[in-house]
Design a protein around this motif. Sequence first.
Motif, PDB file in Angstrom:
ATOM      1  N   ALA A 116      27.260 -44.806 -84.375  1.00  0.00           N
ATOM      2  CA  ALA A 116      26.092 -43.925 -84.446  1.00  0.00           C
ATOM      3  C   ALA A 116      25.798 -43.662 -85.919  1.00  0.00           C
ATOM      4  O   ALA A 116      26.713 -43.457 -86.713  1.00  0.00           O
ATOM      5  N   VAL A 117      24.495 -43.683 -86.268  1.00  0.00           N
ATOM      6  CA  VAL A 117      24.099 -43.547 -87.670  1.00  0.00           C
ATOM      7  C   VAL A 117      22.983 -42.510 -87.786  1.00  0.00           C
ATOM      8  O   VAL A 117      22.035 -42.500 -87.001  1.00  0.00           O
ATOM      9  N   GLN A 118      23.127 -41.646 -88.808  1.00  0.00           N
ATOM     10  CA  GLN A 118      22.063 -40.720 -89.204  1.00  0.00           C
ATOM     11  C   GLN A 118      21.999 -40.763 -90.716  1.00  0.00           C
ATOM     12  O   GLN A 118      22.841 -40.178 -91.400  1.00  0.00           O
ATOM     13  N   GLY A 119      21.018 -41.482 -91.266  1.00  0.00           N
ATOM     14  CA  GLY A 119      20.924 -41.635 -92.713  1.00  0.00           C
ATOM     15  C   GLY A 119      22.179 -42.295 -93.244  1.00  0.00           C
ATOM     16  O   GLY A 119      22.540 -43.392 -92.836  1.00  0.00           O
ATOM     17  N   SER A 120      22.909 -41.602 -94.133  1.00  0.00           N
ATOM     18  CA  SER A 120      24.148 -42.159 -94.673  1.00  0.00           C
ATOM     19  C   SER A 120      25.376 -41.742 -93.854  1.00  0.00           C
ATOM     20  O   SER A 120      26.483 -42.199 -94.133  1.00  0.00           O
ATOM     21  N   LYS A 121      25.180 -40.892 -92.867  1.00  0.00           N
ATOM     22  CA  LYS A 121      26.297 -40.461 -92.022  1.00  0.00           C
ATOM     23  C   LYS A 121      26.557 -41.503 -90.938  1.00  0.00           C
ATOM     24  O   LYS A 121      25.628 -42.051 -90.357  1.00  0.00           O
ATOM     25  N   ARG A 122      27.833 -41.757 -90.677  1.00  0.00           N
ATOM     26  CA  ARG A 122      28.222 -42.721 -89.651  1.00  0.00           C
ATOM     27  C   ARG A 122      29.344 -42.134 -88.804  1.00  0.00           C
ATOM     28  O   ARG A 122      30.241 -41.471 -89.316  1.00  0.00           O
ATOM     29  N   LEU A 123      29.282 -42.414 -87.533  1.00  0.00           N
ATOM     30  CA  LEU A 123      30.302 -42.000 -86.583  1.00  0.00           C
ATOM     31  C   LEU A 123      30.672 -43.222 -85.755  1.00  0.00           C
ATOM     32  O   LEU A 123      29.792 -43.937 -85.272  1.00  0.00           O
ATOM     33  N   GLY A 124      31.946 -43.482 -85.619  1.00  0.00           N
ATOM     34  CA  GLY A 124      32.411 -44.589 -84.795  1.00  0.00           C
ATOM     35  C   GLY A 124      33.299 -44.081 -83.684  1.00  0.00           C
ATOM     36  O   GLY A 124      34.089 -43.164 -83.876  1.00  0.00           O
ATOM     37  N   VAL A 125      33.144 -44.672 -82.507  1.00  0.00           N
ATOM     38  CA  VAL A 125      34.011 -44.339 -81.384  1.00  0.00           C
ATOM     39  C   VAL A 125      34.557 -45.656 -80.839  1.00  0.00           C
ATOM     40  O   VAL A 125      33.788 -46.541 -80.458  1.00  0.00           O
ATOM     41  N   TYR A 126      35.882 -45.771 -80.854  1.00  0.00           N
ATOM     42  CA  TYR A 126      36.581 -47.001 -80.474  1.00  0.00           C
ATOM     43  C   TYR A 126      37.307 -46.791 -79.148  1.00  0.00           C
ATOM     44  O   TYR A 126      38.027 -45.809 -78.979  1.00  0.00           O
ATOM     45  N   PHE A 127      37.060 -47.717 -78.243  1.00  0.00           N
ATOM     46  CA  PHE A 127      37.736 -47.718 -76.949  1.00  0.00           C
ATOM     47  C   PHE A 127      38.570 -48.991 -76.911  1.00  0.00           C
ATOM     48  O   PHE A 127      38.028 -50.094 -76.929  1.00  0.00           O
ATOM     49  N   SER A 128      39.874 -48.850 -76.861  1.00  0.00           N
ATOM     50  CA  SER A 128      40.753 -50.004 -76.983  1.00  0.00           C
ATOM     51  C   SER A 128      40.707 -50.937 -75.782  1.00  0.00           C
ATOM     52  O   SER A 128      40.927 -52.136 -75.920  1.00  0.00           O
ATOM     53  N   ARG A 129      40.377 -50.399 -74.611  1.00  0.00           N
ATOM     54  CA  ARG A 129      40.354 -51.229 -73.401  1.00  0.00           C
ATOM     55  C   ARG A 129      39.384 -50.623 -72.392  1.00  0.00           C
ATOM     56  O   ARG A 129      39.590 -49.493 -71.931  1.00  0.00           O
ATOM     57  N   VAL A 130      38.342 -51.395 -72.050  1.00  0.00           N
ATOM     58  CA  VAL A 130      37.318 -50.926 -71.128  1.00  0.00           C
ATOM     59  C   VAL A 130      37.068 -52.015 -70.095  1.00  0.00           C
ATOM     60  O   VAL A 130      36.926 -53.186 -70.431  1.00  0.00           O
ATOM     61  N   SER A 131      37.008 -51.633 -68.837  1.00  0.00           N
ATOM     62  CA  SER A 131      36.692 -52.557 -67.750  1.00  0.00           C
ATOM     63  C   SER A 131      35.191 -52.461 -67.487  1.00  0.00           C
ATOM     64  O   SER A 131      34.715 -51.490 -66.909  1.00  0.00           O
ATOM     65  N   LEU A 132      34.427 -53.482 -67.948  1.00  0.00           N
ATOM     66  CA  LEU A 132      32.958 -53.456 -67.910  1.00  0.00           C
ATOM     67  C   LEU A 132      32.391 -54.238 -66.729  1.00  0.00           C
ATOM     68  O   LEU A 132      32.889 -55.305 -66.387  1.00  0.00           O
ATOM     69  N   SER A 133      31.312 -53.712 -66.172  1.00  0.00           N
ATOM     70  CA  SER A 133      30.571 -54.391 -65.119  1.00  0.00           C
ATOM     71  C   SER A 133      29.187 -53.755 -65.028  1.00  0.00           C
ATOM     72  O   SER A 133      28.895 -52.798 -65.740  1.00  0.00           O
ATOM     73  N   VAL A 134      28.367 -54.294 -64.135  1.00  0.00           N
ATOM     74  CA  VAL A 134      27.035 -53.729 -63.944  1.00  0.00           C
ATOM     75  C   VAL A 134      27.160 -52.365 -63.279  1.00  0.00           C
ATOM     76  O   VAL A 134      28.041 -52.141 -62.454  1.00  0.00           O
ATOM     77  N   GLY A 135      26.287 -51.438 -63.693  1.00  0.00           N
ATOM     78  CA  GLY A 135      26.229 -50.126 -63.058  1.00  0.00           C
ATOM     79  C   GLY A 135      25.138 -50.154 -62.002  1.00  0.00           C
ATOM     80  O   GLY A 135      25.203 -50.923 -61.051  1.00  0.00           O
ATOM     81  N   GLU A 136      24.116 -49.348 -62.205  1.00  0.00           N
ATOM     82  CA  GLU A 136      22.954 -49.391 -61.321  1.00  0.00           C
ATOM     83  C   GLU A 136      22.236 -50.721 -61.533  1.00  0.00           C
ATOM     84  O   GLU A 136      22.131 -51.198 -62.657  1.00  0.00           O
ATOM     85  N   MET A 137      21.757 -51.305 -60.468  1.00  0.00           N
ATOM     86  CA  MET A 137      21.017 -52.555 -60.597  1.00  0.00           C
ATOM     87  C   MET A 137      19.699 -52.273 -61.336  1.00  0.00           C
ATOM     88  O   MET A 137      19.138 -51.180 -61.234  1.00  0.00           O
TER      89      MET A 137
END
Length: 185
Positions: free
Chosen positions: A129-150
């Motif tokens: 996430a970025v706001q001007g020169s500010k940055r925020l990172g969120v790291y998820f080491s392991r995520v099981s991804l798939s489709v949500g709502e069609m």
Amino acid sequence: MAMNAGNTIIPGRGAVFIAPVGTPIPDYNTINPNLDTGAWKSVGHTSRDNAVSLTQDGGESETRGSWWDDSIATTTSPVTRTLTVNTLEIGAEQLNLAFNGQLETASVTGSYKVPAAILPTEQAVFVLAVQGSKRLGVYFSRVSLSVGEMPTFDPESFFEIQLVGQILVDNNGEYINILHESLDK
């Protein structure tokens, strides 16, 4: 703790990246969806209207007692955490994340086969996430991804594919890492 407005961020811009499970956390100060980031690949343009979201279910506490004492112990229900990303790009990589299917190259060019049983894929995920020169990172080491709502067809909005990921614990017991300059001190 004193208030510090410098520790706030409005995530007006951002990007989502994926990598194989076990990939080290990227440098949140330099990662960029338009540059080669090694193992980390951008999922492409994501929705501003339906921005990245995190949800949590469970974790409710309940006091247990005996016939004699009302409160002997507290129990907490299991917690599940979910990441939702709506991608605007309709490429093979995005379709693979959602449907884990197969790009058809033999008989029909430009066709993607979605299997009857959609199996999730496991990835490491990094949200910037970025706001001007500010940055925020969120790291998820392991995520099981798939489709949500069609997907739905809205003549006034982008066609979006919703990716939903169950946030899992990795082999080191790590879950989520939040990176922000205020934490570097």
